[in-house]
Scaffold this motif. Structure first.
Motif, PDB file in Angstrom:
ATOM      1  N   ASN A 136       0.846  -0.615  -0.236  1.00 51.79           N
ATOM      2  CA  ASN A 136      -0.175   0.243  -0.227  1.00 51.79           C
ATOM      3  C   ASN A 136       0.705   1.218   0.084  1.00 51.79           C
ATOM      4  O   ASN A 136       0.739   1.929  -0.064  1.00 51.79           O
ATOM      5  N   CYS A 137       2.514   0.894   0.134  1.00 51.05           N
ATOM      6  CA  CYS A 137       3.085   2.170   0.194  1.00 51.05           C
ATOM      7  C   CYS A 137       3.966   2.634  -0.526  1.00 51.05           C
ATOM      8  O   CYS A 137       4.312   1.629  -0.993  1.00 51.05           O
ATOM      9  N   SER A 138       3.751   3.401  -1.591  1.00 45.26           N
ATOM     10  CA  SER A 138       5.442   3.723  -2.373  1.00 45.26           C
ATOM     11  C   SER A 138       5.208   5.078  -2.139  1.00 45.26           C
ATOM     12  O   SER A 138       4.269   5.703  -2.321  1.00 45.26           O
ATOM     13  N   MET A 139       6.092   5.300  -2.450  1.00 44.14           N
ATOM     14  CA  MET A 139       7.679   6.425  -3.192  1.00 44.14           C
ATOM     15  C   MET A 139       7.824   6.512  -4.376  1.00 44.14           C
ATOM     16  O   MET A 139       7.665   6.031  -4.839  1.00 44.14           O
ATOM     17  N   LYS A 140       8.041   8.147  -5.080  1.00 46.60           N
ATOM     18  CA  LYS A 140       9.139   8.230  -6.013  1.00 46.60           C
ATOM     19  C   LYS A 140       9.935   7.937  -6.165  1.00 46.60           C
ATOM     20  O   LYS A 140      10.993   8.267  -7.050  1.00 46.60           O
ATOM     21  N   LYS A 141      10.978   8.277  -5.343  1.00 42.34           N
ATOM     22  CA  LYS A 141      12.383   7.433  -4.797  1.00 42.34           C
ATOM     23  C   LYS A 141      12.514   6.638  -4.062  1.00 42.34           C
ATOM     24  O   LYS A 141      12.265   6.439  -2.582  1.00 42.34           O
ATOM     25  N   PHE A 142      13.252   5.203  -4.455  1.00 44.46           N
ATOM     26  CA  PHE A 142      13.681   4.561  -3.285  1.00 44.46           C
ATOM     27  C   PHE A 142      14.210   4.949  -2.485  1.00 44.46           C
ATOM     28  O   PHE A 142      15.434   5.461  -2.423  1.00 44.46           O
ATOM     29  N   ILE A 143      14.420   4.533  -0.777  1.00 44.89           N
ATOM     30  CA  ILE A 143      14.783   4.638   0.348  1.00 44.89           C
ATOM     31  C   ILE A 143      15.457   3.500   1.028  1.00 44.89           C
ATOM     32  O   ILE A 143      14.508   2.542   1.551  1.00 44.89           O
ATOM     33  N   LEU A 144      16.841   3.382   1.052  1.00 44.66           N
ATOM     34  CA  LEU A 144      16.669   2.351   1.699  1.00 44.66           C
ATOM     35  C   LEU A 144      18.468   2.915   2.719  1.00 44.66           C
ATOM     36  O   LEU A 144      18.895   3.687   2.263  1.00 44.66           O
ATOM     37  N   LEU A 145      17.283   2.750   4.005  1.00 49.11           N
ATOM     38  CA  LEU A 145      18.284   2.410   5.267  1.00 49.11           C
ATOM     39  C   LEU A 145      19.457   1.257   5.256  1.00 49.11           C
ATOM     40  O   LEU A 145      18.483   0.836   6.400  1.00 49.11           O
ATOM     41  N   LEU A 146      20.343   1.340   5.232  1.00 53.13           N
ATOM     42  CA  LEU A 146      21.172  -0.171   6.068  1.00 53.13           C
ATOM     43  C   LEU A 146      22.231   0.542   6.356  1.00 53.13           C
ATOM     44  O   LEU A 146      23.012   0.913   6.154  1.00 53.13           O
ATOM     45  N   PHE A 147      22.205  -0.460   7.545  1.00 48.08           N
ATOM     46  CA  PHE A 147      23.316  -0.353   8.271  1.00 48.08           C
ATOM     47  C   PHE A 147      24.134  -2.190   8.877  1.00 48.08           C
ATOM     48  O   PHE A 147      23.058  -3.159   8.714  1.00 48.08           O
TER      49      PHE A 147
END
Length: 773
Positions: free
Chosen positions: A255-266
């Motif tokens: 249900n959630c979609s964004m214009k840009k892929f946001i990846l927070l990788l630790f």
């Protein structure tokens, strides 16, 4: 060019070297903030405040409440390669802190005006010092301050005008710093982070980012990226003990979609980039999100410190770790399974219908999502089935001669010369016996035919099956009973062996079996022969080169052990004198006979007498029949339709006398089964297959009278006619040997490292090569 015109190599001045190194570590204000944030977190800070002016170019200040810096350490804190987190190079394999090189503050001091004010818990006051070019300007002086550290950086890149001109957008630099702080505030949810613009008032007080101490990860995601995103996140966890990693995080649902892929990788608490992981996650979400939209992913990986290399990039935004492809694949599958499990409901926004507009409800269909179906990617697709057989498995090639027969065109009589001085009568008798044997070479090829095949006699009385509750249990019990009552040749067992030594050998095979290799050989798909000793097989998406000699030897050894005392018999058309066979073996180069070993004739006679004393045991346990005259009249049938190469019979008879331990029961059975398996195995030394004779001079001349050159590969053999049997040996290897390997063999753990199985290619790796192309 003259020598005087050649440029001279000079050592750079220390300040030039340090300024170049600083430009690699501190590329822009956000890099400086990242380094100082990590130092504050390493110091155990719970509250971190960052103040900026001019996007961090005019002034950049960070204040924390960590354990602070001791006054004694303030003199060297800005020198290169000074750190409290690393002592030896080997410590990198167990590094758990952010910093380790001791370059951050040194690099900043070379391109800015740096001041540090710090106080430890045991100190009564704070101390302040200023630094330039990695050195302290004056001694630390006492000042008022709270426990922790405050670092102030002014006029960043003041002495690097080119870099300063390139960074001419303070708003862009401020946004980059806000992005770094936002990501660290999400991962370190228990720490309070604040970012403000210095000197600005207003309702917000110039604050761009603020998180509360003790808040959760979802709370901070909602504060920074919005509650709409945080509400559509689902928790995900994955752990793999074999790959030594564990992962937890939050991923957006369908249900959630964004214009840009946001990846927070630790990875091990370090903010990094990983392009392969980002691509694999993007591929997963293509199935769930509309075209042109992207997900939000926060992911924290814990990898064994010894399996990760953090020292691969000056800014440390990249790391390398072992088993990268396998770990990414495991995470990809975990995300896909999680998304499919929560894809039963979707939220859609609809437009209100206009008045007087009708809809034909018969055209509306509802498609139910199948949450249990997992997408199989092209590089993971298995397109073969090891259970299928080819038609030629039922079309056995017709051979002009048996595989144990000698072709008439190649038969020649070789008179063996005995080197020892012996009795003339005995020598004459031996020469007559040997001269009657048609052989190909000095290794001793034997001409004989199978007269008949006898299965094990005395069929076992079938016992009644235990009562079962249903047909499935009856069928299962019947199959197990049938399997225990038949040999590998599908003949009824004439007896059940209860010898402790044999049971121990069977248990050794089972305990030494390697589970993965059992799956490989049990579900392989045949590809083809390279030569009689090597073959190619496929298992799932991997291609293996296998050593047929080692596999077939282990196969026949296990048949000898598990079918102990229940073999069929190959009846030879003519008895084979053991004496003549042993003489052939002693005269061969493979034997390695030396004069010190004794007289060959006496040795051969001793072998005959020894085997005659063991004839009852050999016939009962191993179906190797020796008559009272010392002749071989029967050989064990280990595999239906498979006949051993009789060229190896002389060495076999000699070795079962000299190499078998006849003193200990279990060692006797073990070594005899090994020698018998060696005789039956597919070997280059003793095998009647046309493609084997490489770089060997033909024994017979062609029709045109020209002698074949020894450097030419020979496609014919003295044992098998080229025209009639060119495909016979390949059929035997593929449909007899490897089919039996698939049904029977339990490969041992040693086959992982001795070259029996060698992986040549895998489909996922090939796809990676094609992607780069």
């Amino acid at each position: 060019m003259e020598i005087a015109d050649i440029p001279v190599i000079k050592r750079l001045q220390e300040d030039v070297v340090n300024r170049i190194a600083a430009g690699e570590v501190i590329q822009r204000p956000s890099n400086a903030i990242k380094e100082m944030l990590e130092n504050s977190l390493d110091a155990g800070s719970k509250n971190i405040t960052v103040s900026l002016k001019g996007g961090g170019l005019k002034m950049l200040q960070i204040l924390d409440d960590g354990h602070g810096i001791r006054k004694e350490d303030m003199k060297i804190v800005c020198e290169r390669f000074t750190t409290s987190k690393l002592r030896e190079f080997s410590d990198l394999s167990s590094m758990t802190t952010f910093g380790f090189r001791g370059e951050a503050l040194a690099s900043i001091s070379h391109v800015s005006h740096l001041a540090i004010c710090t106080r430890t818990k045991d100190s009564q006051c704070a101390y302040k010092a200023t630094y330039a070019d990695g050195r302290i300007k004056d001694s630390p002086r006492p000042t008022a301050g709270s426990i922790g550290t405050q670092i102030t950086v002014e006029d960043l890149f003041y002495n690097v005008p080119t870099r300063r001109k390139a960074l001419n957008n303070p708003a862009d630099e401020h946004q980059r710093i806000a992005d770094v702080i936002s990501k660290y505030s999400i991962h370190n949810a228990g720490v309070s982070f604040t970012l403000r613009k210095a000197g600005e008032g207003g309702p917000s007080g110039g604050i761009s980012v603020r998180t509360q101490q003790g808040s959760s990860i979802l709370d901070n995601i909602g504060v920074i990226y919005g509650t709409k995103i945080s509400k559509d996140l689902i928790s995900i966890e994955q752990k793999n003990t074999s790959l030594k990693f564990e992962m937890h995080g939050y991923v957006s649902n369908a249900n959630c979609s964004m214009k840009k892929f946001i990846l927070l990788l630790f990875i091990n608490n370090r903010l990094v980039d990983c392009s392969p992981l980002k691509r694999s996650l993007a591929n997963v979400y293509q199935t769930f999100l509309p075209k042109g939209t992207h997900p939000f992913v926060y992911m924290s990986l814990k990898i064994e410190p010894a399996n990760i290399d953090v020292n691969v990039h000056p800014t440390k935004h990249e790391v390398h770790f072992l088993h990268e492809a396998e770990i990414i694949e495991s995470i990809q599958r975990a995300v896909e399974v999680k998304l499919r499990s929560c894809d039963t409901s979707r939220t859609f926004y609809t437009q209100t219908l206009l008045p007087n507009v009708s809809i034909d409800l018969s055209e509306v269909t509802t498609k139910k999502s199948n949450s249990s179906e997992i997408k199989t990617y092209a590089h993971e697709t298995i397109r073969t089935d090891g259970k299928l057989q080819k038609l030629d498995a039922f079309l056995k090639p017709q051979s002009a001669n048996s595989s144990v027969s000698t072709s008439n065109d190649c038969q020649q009589d070789i008179m063996t010369t005995l080197t020892e001085p012996v009795d003339n009568n005995a020598r004459s008798t031996a020469d007559k016996r040997i001269s009657k044997l048609p052989v190909q070479n000095l290794s001793g090829s034997v001409a004989m035919e199978i007269d008949s095949i006898e299965p094990p006699s005395k069929k076992l009385c079938v016992e009644s099956l235990p009562l079962a509750k249903n047909d499935d249990q009856i069928s299962k019990a019947s199959n197990e009973k049938q399997k225990s009552d038949t040999t590998t040749s599908s003949f009824p067992k004439r007896k059940h062996v209860r010898l402790t030594s044999v049971l121990k050998l069977q248990q050794e095979i089972k305990e030494n079996a390697h589970d993965d290799l059992v799956k490989v050989i049990g579900n392989h798909v045949w590809v083809g022969c390279i030569d009689p000793e090597l073959a190619l097989i496929q298992f799932e998406t991997k291609l293996f080169m296998t050593n047929t000699s080692r596999l077939s030897e282990e196969l026949f050894y296990q048949i000898m052990v598990f079918d102990f005392g229940n073999f069929g018999i190959y009846r030879l058309s003519e008895p084979v004198p053991v004496f003549d066979m042993v003489m052939l073996a002693l005269n061969s180069t493979e034997c390695g006979w030396q004069p010190a070993d004794g007289n060959k004739i006496e040795l051969a006679k001793n072998v005959v007498e020894f085997l005659k004393t063991k004839r009852e045991m050999l016939a009962d346990y191993f179906s190797l029949e020796v008559n009272e005259e010392g002749n071989i009249v029967g050989l064990p049938m280990l595999l239906p339709d498979y006949e051993p190469s009789m060229e190896g019979l002389p060495m076999f008879l000699l070795r079962i006398t000299t190499e078998v331990n006849w003193e200990s029961e279990i060692e006797c059975f073990r070594t005899f089964c090994r020698e018998c398996a060696r005789f039956y195995s597919v070997r280059k030394g003793y095998i009647n297959m046309p493609d084997l004779l490489k770089n060997t001079q033909m024994d017979t001349a062609p029709d045109d009278g020209v002698i074949a050159d020894s450097s030419v590969d020979c496609e014919g053999s003295c044992f098998i006619s080229q025209n009639s049997d060119a495909k016979s040996w390949k059929w035997v290897v593929e449909h007899l040997v490897y089919r039996a390997l698939q049904r029977i063999l339990l490969p041992g753990k040693s086959m992982l490292s001795d070259g029996t199985f060698l992986q040549l290619a895998s489909l996922p790796d090939l796809y990676k090569v094609f992607e780069r192309c």
